[in-house]
Scaffold this motif. Sequence first.
Motif, PDB file in Angstrom:
ATOM      1  N   ILE A  68       2.843  25.534  36.184  1.00 26.17           N
ATOM      2  CA  ILE A  68       2.233  26.689  35.527  1.00 26.17           C
ATOM      3  C   ILE A  68       0.890  26.366  34.892  1.00 26.17           C
ATOM      4  N   TYR A  69       0.607  25.068  34.646  1.00 22.74           N
ATOM      5  CA  TYR A  69      -0.659  24.733  33.982  1.00 22.74           C
ATOM      6  C   TYR A  69      -1.136  23.361  34.425  1.00 22.74           C
ATOM      7  N   ASP A  70      -2.398  23.298  34.858  1.00 25.27           N
ATOM      8  CA  ASP A  70      -3.032  22.042  35.275  1.00 25.27           C
ATOM      9  C   ASP A  70      -4.177  21.745  34.320  1.00 25.27           C
ATOM     10  N   PRO A  71      -4.049  20.739  33.445  1.00 20.95           N
ATOM     11  CA  PRO A  71      -5.111  20.441  32.475  1.00 20.95           C
ATOM     12  C   PRO A  71      -6.365  19.854  33.114  1.00 20.95           C
ATOM     13  N   SER A  72      -6.306  19.501  34.397  1.00 18.34           N
ATOM     14  CA  SER A  72      -7.451  18.900  35.080  1.00 18.34           C
ATOM     15  C   SER A  72      -8.488  19.923  35.531  1.00 18.34           C
ATOM     16  N   ILE A  73      -8.127  21.198  35.543  1.00 18.31           N
ATOM     17  CA  ILE A  73      -9.069  22.229  35.983  1.00 18.31           C
ATOM     18  C   ILE A  73     -10.310  22.198  35.087  1.00 18.31           C
ATOM     19  N   GLY A  74     -11.487  22.088  35.717  1.00 15.35           N
ATOM     20  CA  GLY A  74     -12.740  22.025  34.985  1.00 15.35           C
ATOM     21  C   GLY A  74     -13.115  20.644  34.493  1.00 15.35           C
ATOM     22  N   ALA A 111      -1.660  32.191  27.521  1.00 11.76           N
ATOM     23  CA  ALA A 111      -1.282  32.980  28.701  1.00 11.76           C
ATOM     24  C   ALA A 111      -0.613  34.275  28.252  1.00 11.76           C
ATOM     25  N   PRO A 112      -0.662  35.311  29.097  1.00 16.39           N
ATOM     26  CA  PRO A 112       0.021  36.562  28.760  1.00 16.39           C
ATOM     27  C   PRO A 112       1.531  36.496  28.946  1.00 16.39           C
ATOM     28  N   SER A 113       2.018  35.500  29.709  1.00 14.20           N
ATOM     29  CA  SER A 113       3.455  35.319  29.895  1.00 14.20           C
ATOM     30  C   SER A 113       3.737  33.844  30.105  1.00 14.20           C
ATOM     31  N   MET A 114       5.002  33.468  30.042  1.00 12.56           N
ATOM     32  CA  MET A 114       5.356  32.066  30.224  1.00 12.56           C
ATOM     33  C   MET A 114       4.932  31.544  31.583  1.00 12.56           C
ATOM     34  N   THR A 115       4.942  32.385  32.575  1.00 12.54           N
ATOM     35  CA  THR A 115       4.597  31.942  33.930  1.00 12.54           C
ATOM     36  C   THR A 115       3.093  31.973  34.190  1.00 12.54           C
ATOM     37  N   GLY A 116       2.293  32.416  33.215  1.00 14.54           N
ATOM     38  CA  GLY A 116       0.857  32.365  33.335  1.00 14.54           C
ATOM     39  C   GLY A 116       0.231  33.722  33.604  1.00 14.54           C
ATOM     40  N   PRO A 117      -1.076  33.683  34.004  1.00 14.98           N
ATOM     41  CA  PRO A 117      -1.911  32.495  34.190  1.00 14.98           C
ATOM     42  C   PRO A 117      -2.336  31.885  32.851  1.00 14.98           C
ATOM     43  N   TRP A 118      -2.363  30.546  32.821  1.00 21.18           N
ATOM     44  CA  TRP A 118      -2.713  29.818  31.613  1.00 21.18           C
ATOM     45  C   TRP A 118      -4.201  29.493  31.592  1.00 21.18           C
ATOM     46  N   THR A 119      -4.843  29.697  30.438  1.00 17.12           N
ATOM     47  CA  THR A 119      -6.268  29.456  30.249  1.00 17.12           C
ATOM     48  C   THR A 119      -6.469  28.339  29.237  1.00 17.12           C
ATOM     49  N   LYS A 120      -7.237  27.329  29.619  1.00 14.31           N
ATOM     50  CA  LYS A 120      -7.492  26.208  28.715  1.00 14.31           C
ATOM     51  C   LYS A 120      -8.332  26.659  27.526  1.00 14.31           C
ATOM     52  N   GLN A 121      -7.943  26.210  26.340  1.00 11.45           N
ATOM     53  CA  GLN A 121      -8.687  26.441  25.106  1.00 11.45           C
ATOM     54  C   GLN A 121      -9.206  25.102  24.567  1.00 11.45           C
ATOM     55  N   ALA A 122     -10.031  25.157  23.545  1.00 11.24           N
ATOM     56  CA  ALA A 122     -10.504  23.933  22.893  1.00 11.24           C
ATOM     57  C   ALA A 122      -9.311  23.180  22.311  1.00 11.24           C
ATOM     58  N   PRO A 123      -9.412  21.851  22.198  1.00 16.20           N
ATOM     59  CA  PRO A 123      -8.298  21.091  21.613  1.00 16.20           C
ATOM     60  C   PRO A 123      -7.878  21.663  20.265  1.00 16.20           C
ATOM     61  N   ALA A 124      -6.583  21.702  20.034  1.00 16.42           N
ATOM     62  CA  ALA A 124      -6.054  22.303  18.812  1.00 16.42           C
ATOM     63  C   ALA A 124      -6.229  21.394  17.610  1.00 16.42           C
ATOM     64  N   LEU A 125      -6.113  20.096  17.809  1.00 17.21           N
ATOM     65  CA  LEU A 125      -6.165  19.133  16.717  1.00 17.21           C
ATOM     66  C   LEU A 125      -6.671  17.820  17.290  1.00 17.21           C
ATOM     67  N   THR A 126      -7.506  17.132  16.546  1.00 12.30           N
ATOM     68  CA  THR A 126      -7.975  15.807  16.956  1.00 12.30           C
ATOM     69  C   THR A 126      -7.587  14.798  15.884  1.00 12.30           C
ATOM     70  N   VAL A 127      -7.511  13.549  16.282  1.00 14.59           N
ATOM     71  CA  VAL A 127      -7.028  12.499  15.403  1.00 14.59           C
ATOM     72  C   VAL A 127      -7.908  12.378  14.160  1.00 14.59           C
ATOM     73  N   ASP A 128      -7.272  12.106  13.020  1.00 13.90           N
ATOM     74  CA  ASP A 128      -7.971  11.936  11.750  1.00 13.90           C
ATOM     75  C   ASP A 128      -7.651  10.550  11.192  1.00 13.90           C
ATOM     76  N   PRO A 129      -8.541   9.560  11.417  1.00 14.46           N
ATOM     77  CA  PRO A 129      -8.268   8.210  10.903  1.00 14.46           C
ATOM     78  C   PRO A 129      -8.094   8.180   9.388  1.00 14.46           C
ATOM     79  N   GLY A 130      -8.766   9.084   8.677  1.00 17.64           N
ATOM     80  CA  GLY A 130      -8.625   9.133   7.227  1.00 17.64           C
ATOM     81  C   GLY A 130      -7.247   9.559   6.780  1.00 17.64           C
ATOM     82  N   TYR A 131      -6.494  10.162   7.686  1.00 18.14           N
ATOM     83  CA  TYR A 131      -5.124  10.583   7.411  1.00 18.14           C
ATOM     84  C   TYR A 131      -4.128   9.521   7.869  1.00 18.14           C
TER      85      TYR A 131
END
Length: 309
Positions: A38-44, A88-108
Amino acid sequence: MTIAGLLFGALAAPPSMAAGDPVASSPDTVSAGTFTKIYDPSIGEPQQWYVNDHTFIQDTSGTWHLFGITHAEPADPDHEIEFAHATAPSMTGPWTKQAPALTVDPGYGETHLWAPQVIRVGRVYYMFYAGGGPDHTQAEINLATSTDLYHWTRLPSGPLFRDGYDARDPMVTRVGSKWVLYYTATSAPTGGNHVVRYRTSTDLTHWSASATAFTDPATGTFGGGTESPYVVFHHGWWYLFIGPRGDYVGTDVFRSRDPFSFSTAGLTGHLASHAAEVVEDHGTWWVSSAGWGQGGVWLAPLMWEKSTA
């Protein structure tokens, strides 16, 4: 209570089940249908990427959100520093890539980000995740919150708790009047039997001391057969999904009348899935699969069939 009501709505307490409580006359065996990507993170992207441990949640407008471990192939768990996000509008898609939700925080104290799970309580979304540091015997379970699923704020007071070896893969659900957080760990901080541990809370930020819900005979440190625990209540029984078991793409399902005590004797199904997540959407049950070298996220119907046991 359904998973749809538990993860995607204003939460209420599902039944508290223990020995002696009314239960269904027999449990279900669990199986899965055909998995479809249902989702390929390699697209783009200029190279292949993977998604590993992941989570699904539906927002109040009906849009589905996927969050998960991600990195370019080949597998590089110590450098997984951001969470994938797709909608995505449903579990089966189509899924659209968004910006990363969270990135690592070394200070944390974070050197990598693993295994998010997101639930909603009222208007707030809670993301539980493993924010690991260099000491695998003191791995961190962390919390970030959001009101829109796009902007996240870490708990200012720091990690919820630390445990080893590589305590991670948190999954939160409701049992009676308390929240329960399940996660994989080892019987001692430096290693030992692979176990599923749990802690309880009334407010999602302060957690009890740990206890053990499942012990695997196998021993070790990193990895093991108790990764990605997912606990579901269905037809009077509790079901624990864990893996990899048998193969990398393999999840075993164990049943129990007690959500705090599972054993290998309760085996009731084996699925061709890695890092399985279970979702019920308006009466339709789904199970997902992802991981290193898997090309993305896959989805299959989850089937419950009455057992004669």
